[in-house]
Every structure is written in structure tokens, then in C-alpha cells.
Scaffold this active site. Structure first.
Site, PDB file in Angstrom:
ATOM      1  N   ASP A 199       1.213  -1.084   0.104  1.00 56.05           N
ATOM      2  CA  ASP A 199      -0.110  -0.042  -0.103  1.00 56.05           C
ATOM      3  C   ASP A 199       0.994   1.132   0.147  1.00 56.05           C
ATOM      4  OD1 ASP A 199      -1.549   2.247   0.573  1.00 56.05           O
ATOM      5  OD2 ASP A 199      -2.711   1.225   2.051  1.00 56.05           O
ATOM      6  N   ARG A 234      -8.592  13.274  -4.714  1.00 58.68           N
ATOM      7  CA  ARG A 234      -9.034  12.010  -3.889  1.00 58.68           C
ATOM      8  C   ARG A 234      -9.403  10.976  -4.572  1.00 58.68           C
ATOM      9  NH1 ARG A 234      -8.571  15.243   0.392  1.00 58.68           N
ATOM     10  NH2 ARG A 234      -8.381  13.235   1.612  1.00 58.68           N
TER      11      ARG A 234
HETATM   12  C1  LIG Z   1      -4.278   7.364   3.271  1.00 56.71           C
HETATM   13  C2  LIG Z   1      -4.062   6.045   3.312  1.00 56.71           C
HETATM   14  C3  LIG Z   1      -5.056   5.039   2.960  1.00 56.71           C
HETATM   15  C4  LIG Z   1      -6.520   5.695   2.830  1.00 56.71           C
HETATM   16  O1  LIG Z   1      -6.753   6.437   1.987  1.00 56.71           O
HETATM   17  P1  LIG Z   1      -8.460   7.320   2.028  1.00 56.71           P
HETATM   18  O2  LIG Z   1      -8.420   7.776   0.698  1.00 56.71           O
HETATM   19  O3  LIG Z   1      -8.205   7.988   3.060  1.00 56.71           O
HETATM   20  O4  LIG Z   1      -9.285   6.271   2.262  1.00 56.71           O
HETATM   21  C5  LIG Z   1      -4.659   3.857   2.746  1.00 56.71           C
HETATM   22  N1  LIG Z   1      -3.601   3.292   3.294  1.00 56.71           N
HETATM   23  C6  LIG Z   1      -2.675   4.231   3.746  1.00 56.71           C
HETATM   24  C7  LIG Z   1      -1.413   3.652   3.905  1.00 56.71           C
HETATM   25  C8  LIG Z   1      -2.824   5.358   3.931  1.00 56.71           C
HETATM   26  O5  LIG Z   1      -1.738   6.543   4.045  1.00 56.71           O
END
Ligand SMILES: *Cc1c(COP(=O)(O)O)cnc(C)c1O
Length: 413
Positions: A199, A234
């Protein structure tokens, strides 16, 4: 039809106030950034009018000939930019959190075992926290950082993986200031026949700029948001190896989502185009240099940092040697127009609402054009406020300096 100012004065006024707030403050929230006017133009376009459930050339609605081209362009640019030619990419996830859940539900069954980094150690809510659907629907084994070094210990993670045998291992974090060895994570997953997932939500822009190692071309699944260091709207993307295409695409639609947000898809395509330029690579380099200068400045001023510094775009400040908690620090800094977020530090004795740390990031200030000199000023301001929160003179002086800085560096327009 009428303009926003004519139609809805209340919302229009609030947007105007928010523009001023953004202009007159310093965003040091590591997950925020300022998008370009081009990205905002795509985002505010008529593409929002269109339904296009399905995928390019396989839609459930008519009239998608241009939407198809937009989505295909976004996919092609994503694979090109991340050097991920062998991968498939789905650009429809509404945001990072649904993207991660889509991966889990696509590849696993509820109750299956997953390994992810704990929130209070730097991981994300969707990496298995108990209040999040991820933690409720799957059996999460959580790893953290080493007690002494506060860094990832790959030998310890390997041992845990071998003992627990999860079906999927997630790498990636949201509050970790050191490099992540995606190759090690992938190797560990391979050793136990698990799927590897990275991620890279926070790191996407740094990976594109080649200032952080990439999880491509070996990690099985890569998810990322598009609105952090990548500097887009976003949204999110899921990259997967060919053998997972069907499962991933089916879980995004119709499994979890309906019609894609085409205006966002177009804005993502624009973002990817912007990020492919040499100037973006220099931007990524500056983000890291700025974070390191900020770290040096704070340390000189006697401020403690988790791991003592940073390799990326963020720092985790350890407030335990100061008479102030993360909640109060966030409030005090926000009062003078410096926006940060409170954050747990590893093995925090505080609570999530009153943790012992704050997280500082440089992506947004770097977009505004801040360099070494400005980062030193900002570091000194933060230090003064943290050391003497009640000193009125310091507060006043800080406000004045921030006003000067924000005037010199206007928002992208
Ligand atoms: C920000 C983030 C997310 C989630 O993103 P959103 O768009 O706020 O749902 C998922 N994983 C990691 C590691 C993040 O930093």
C-alpha cells in the site's frame, strides 16, 4: 444556470473562507497536498454527469465512447509511470480505504488471516485495526516496529509470518519515516506462499520520483491513493498481476462499487501526466531534502524524533520530553496557522485522542516552493511553540513570520 455565488451564497462563502485558510496557513499534514489548476479543472468538469458502470468497452450504459478513452488513458499512463507494464490497473476505487477492502474481499474469504502493520506503530486503519471493517471481517496479525530502533525488523516480521502463515501480507504505512523494503516483504510472502500487497498511498510520488524504492515489478498487488505525494484528486488505484485481474475488477464493480467517478478518473489521468515530467522528479527530491532539513532543525532545537530523522516526506515528533501532548500541540500550532496532526508514537503511553506525538510532512509546502531557508524558519517556529506554548510574544511573532511566508509563496492557481 447561475454561478455558485448566485445559487448558494452560504456554500460559496465557506469555499472562499477555505481558500483564504489554505492561502494563509502552512499545511504540514503529511497526507495533504495542493493539486494543480489543470487537475481541478478536470475534477470540476461535466464528466460528473455521466454513468458508466462497468469497464471500457463493457459498459451498462450508452454514450461512454469518451469516458472509455479517458479511463484507458488513465490506466495506460499509470502503468507507464510506475514502470508496471506487466500489471493490470483498476482506476475506479473511490478512495484508498475502499481500494484496500476491495483487495481483501477479492482475494480472500471473511475470517482469513492477513498480516499488516498496527495503527499505533505507523500502519493504516485499513491494515487491520479492530474498529475498521478490515479488522472486523478478517483475522489480522499485526506487526510493528522494533522496540529499540523503532524501525521495521524484517527478521522479526519473517518469524511472525512463518508462525502465523497469513494468506496475504501488507507492506506500507502511514506514519513511518524510514524506507520500506518492499522486496523483503515480497520475499517473506513468497516463503510462505502468501500474496504480497504493498500500500504505497503515502509514497507514490516519491516512488515515481525515484527517491524511494519501488514495489514494482515483483509485488503481487499494489494499492495507492492518488491525493497524497502524487498530488492528484482524492481517489485510488489497484495494480495487480495478470492472474488476479478478474477477481479484483469484479470486486471493485459490481462487488463493492457502482458507477465510477469519471471526473476523478480524468483528474487522475492529468495527475499521471504531470507526474511523468522531469520537474515532478525534482519535486519529489525536494520533498525529501526539505523533510531532512526540517528534521535537522528540530533536533538542533532539542526536539526528539522517532528514529532520529527521516528518509521520506514525513517526521514523527516524540513529545514525551516536553510538557505537551499531541492534541495540545496540534491545537496550538493550528492557532498560529500551522496545520499538523496528532499521532501515536510506537509504544505510546497516551491514547489515540491524546497521543504523545505529532506527524509533520513536507509535500504541500514543497509544492508551494519552500526550500532550505524556509524549512529552517518553519522548524524554529514549531520548536518555539512546542517549548513555550504560553508565551504570547512568541505566538505573535510566529503569526507575523507565517504571514510573510505565505505571502511570498502563493497557492498554485
Ligand atoms: C491514506 C491512506 C489510505 C486511505 O486513504 P483514504 O483515501 O483516506 O481512504 C490507505 N492506506 C494508507 C497507507 C494511507 O496512508
Amino acid at each position: 444556470m447561475n454561478s455558485l455565488a448566485q445559487t448558494d451564497q452560504k456554500i460559496n462563502k465557506l469555499i472562499q473562507q477555505e481558500i483564504k485558510r489554505q492561502q494563509n496557513g502552512l499545511v504540514m499534514i503529511a497526507s495533504e497536498n495542493y493539486v494543480s489548476p489543470a487537475v481541478r479543472q478536470a475534477l470540476g468538469s461535466v464528466l460528473t454527469n455521466k454513468y458508466s458502470e462497468g469497464y471500457p468497452n463493457k459498459r451498462y450504459y450508452g454514450g461512454n465512447q469518451f469516458i472509455d478513452q479517458i479511463e484507458l488513458l488513465a490506466q495506460e499512463r499509470a502503468r507507464q509511470l510506475f514502470n508496471a507494464k506487466q500489471y493490470h490497473v483498476n482506476v475506479q476505487p473511490y478512495s484508498g480505504s475502499p481500494a484496500n477492502l476491495e483487495v481483501y474481499f477479492a482475494l480472500l474469504k471473511p475470517g482469513d488471516k492477513i498480516m499488516g502493520m498496527a495503527l499505533d506503530q505507523g500502519g493504516h486503519l485499513t491494515h487491520g485495526h479492530r474498529v475498521n471493517l478490515s479488522g472486523k471481517m478478517f483475522r489480522f496479525i499485526q506487526y510493528g516496529v522494533d522496540k529499540k530502533t523503532k524501525r521495521l525488523n524484517y527478521q522479526a516480521i519473517r518469524q511472525l509470518a512463518k508462525r502465523e502463515k497469513p494468506k496475504l501480507i501488507i507492506s506500507g504505512a502511514t506514519a513511518y519515516s524510514r524506507k520500506i523494503n518492499f522486496r523483503q516483504f515480497h520475499q517473506i510472502a513468497q516463503e510462505i506462499d502468501a500474496i504480497s500487497m504493498a500500500d504505497i498511498s503515502h509514497l507514490a510520488g516519491l516512488i515515481v520520483g525515484q527517491v524511494h524504492p519501488s514495489p514494482f515489478p515483483f509485488t503481487d498487488i499494489v494499492t495507492t491513493t492518488t491525493h497524497k505525494t502524487l498530488r492528484g484528486p482524492r481517489g485510488a488505484m489497484i495494480f495487480c498481476k495478470q492472474k488476479f485481474v478478474k477477481q479484483i475488477d469484479r470486486m471493485v464493480f459490481p462487488g463493492m462499487q457502482g458507477g465510477p467517478h469519471n471526473q476523478t478518473t480524468a483528474a487522475i489521468a492529468v495527475t499521471l501526466q504531470e507526474a511523468s515530467r522531469v520537474i515532478f522528479r525534482r519535486y519529489a527530491q525536494k520533498i525529501v531534502i526539505n523533510a531532512q532539513i526540517l528534521a535537522q532543525t528540530l533536533k538542533k532545537e532539542g526536539i526528539k524524533l522517532v528514529t532520529g530523522g527521516t528518509d521520506n516526506h514525513l517526521l514523527l515528533v516524540d513529545l514525551t520530553n516536553l510538557s505537551i501532548d499531541g492534541q495540545t500541540a496540534t491545537q496550538l500550532l493550528s492557532n498560529i496557522g500551522i496545520y499538523v496532526n496528532k499521532n501515536m508514537i510506537p509504544n505510546d503511553l497516551g491514547t489515540p485522542t491524546k497521543p504523545s506525538g505529532i506527524r509533520l510532512g513536507t509535500p504541500a509546502l514543497t509544492t508551494r516552493g519552500f526550500r532550505q531557508q524556509e524549512m529552517i524558519i518553519v522548524g524554529q517556529l514549531i520548536s518555539q511553540i512546542l517549548h513555550q506554548p504560553k508565551n504570547k510574544q512568541i505566538n505573535q511573532l510566529a503569526r507575523k513570520q507565517i504571514k510573510q511566508l505565505t505571502k511570498r509563496f502563493p497557492l498554485p492557481r
